[in-house]
Design an enzyme around this catalytic site. Structure first.
Site, mmCIF file in Angstrom:
data_model
loop_
_atom_site.group_PDB
_atom_site.id
_atom_site.type_symbol
_atom_site.label_atom_id
_atom_site.label_comp_id
_atom_site.label_asym_id
_atom_site.label_seq_id
_atom_site.Cartn_x
_atom_site.Cartn_y
_atom_site.Cartn_z
ATOM 1 N N SER A 156 0.856 -1.183 0.000
ATOM 2 C CA SER A 156 0.000 0.000 0.000
ATOM 3 C C SER A 156 0.888 1.228 0.000
ATOM 4 O O SER A 156 2.074 1.157 0.327
ATOM 5 C CB SER A 156 -0.868 -0.023 1.274
ATOM 6 N N TYR A 169 -1.197 -0.716 10.970
ATOM 7 C CA TYR A 169 -1.270 -0.902 9.519
ATOM 8 C C TYR A 169 0.027 -0.454 8.854
ATOM 9 O O TYR A 169 0.589 -1.171 8.016
ATOM 10 C CB TYR A 169 -2.458 -0.123 8.956
#
Length: 255
Positions: A156, A169
């Protein structure tokens, strides 16, 4: 990507045999980017193993693939469980005779300040986003090292930049990017390609369910990212891309 969207997905007939003969395992394959990957790759002729924590949803995707003429198999998988991860790889090779591509796509997040982040939630994010790809890559490489293969890790833009309330995350995705590059260096001599795909914002439940007020015009269709992944798979044998970033034109988390 919803089930309704998936059922309306139409593969390009000109691409129907591009991945014929390939067996591809997609983790987190029952929704979002994972489901888009399954449909794009199946539509190009690959045999797709739809692996997901939720077996019923994986079966729904597999049935949609088969109804479109594809070859698919649904698999219940907790990627953070070492025994389950090893069994998933072994079962795939036993059932289909090979594993050409592993796509580590399964992911989760907890959005909250660090002082409110429960230790068990930190552990869950790490097990899914980082430990799982390590386990599956480790077991997949055993079967790929003789004939070669590909491991694709879905990272990501969160692996390159950071914003508040996403410490677990970010830590997991930065770690996944490092793991991916390390495996790229280590496995190349075995003819195993490893690529990290840094995906920007997508119109998937992962974002839309948590941020209902998000401007969807700034997000990309997950099918676009899935097509970029397919492009990586289709590269000539003598070429590998260690890292690729796929952004929507109006990406807000990247310049």
């Amino acid at each position: 990507m919803s089930t309704a969207q998936l059922s309306s997905y139409v593969a390009d007939p000109a691409e129907a045999s591009q991945l014929a003969g390939k067996t591809i395992l997609v983790t987190g394959g029952a929704s979002g980017l994972g489901a888009a990957l399954c449909h794009v790759l199946s539509g190009s002729g690959a045999t797709v193993i739809v692996a997901d924590l939720k077996l019923d949803k994986a079966q729904t995707v597999a049935q949609l693939l088969e109804s479109g003429g594809g070859k698919a198999h649904a698999l219940a998988l907790n990627v953070g469980d070492p025994a389950a991860a090893e069994q998933a790889i072994n079962d795939t090779v036993s059932r289909f005779g090979r594993l050409d591509v592993l796509i580590n796509n399964a992911g989760t997040d907890v959005t909250c300040p660090v002082e409110e982040l429960a230790i068990e939630d930190w552990d869950r994010v790490m097990k899914t986003n980082l430990y799982g790809p390590f386990l599956l890559s480790k077991f997949a490489a055993r079967h790929m090292k003789n004939g070669g293969g590909q491991i694709i890790n879905i990272a990501s833009t969160a692996a390159k930049r950071a914003w508040p309330n996403a410490s677990a995350y970010h830590a997991s995705k930065w770690g996944l990017l490092g793991l991916s590059h390390a495996l790229h260096a280590e496995l190349r001599p075995m003819n195993i390609k490893v690529t990290a795909v840094l995906a920007g914002g997508m119109r998937t439940p992962f974002l839309l369910d948590r941020f209902p007020d998000i401007d969807v015009s700034t997000l990309q269709d997950p099918v676009n990212v899935a097509r970029a992944v397919k492009g990586v798979i289709l590269l000539p044998e003598q070429t590998v891309i260690p890292e690729i970033m796929v952004l929507p034109m109006k990406e807000s988390s990247w310049p």
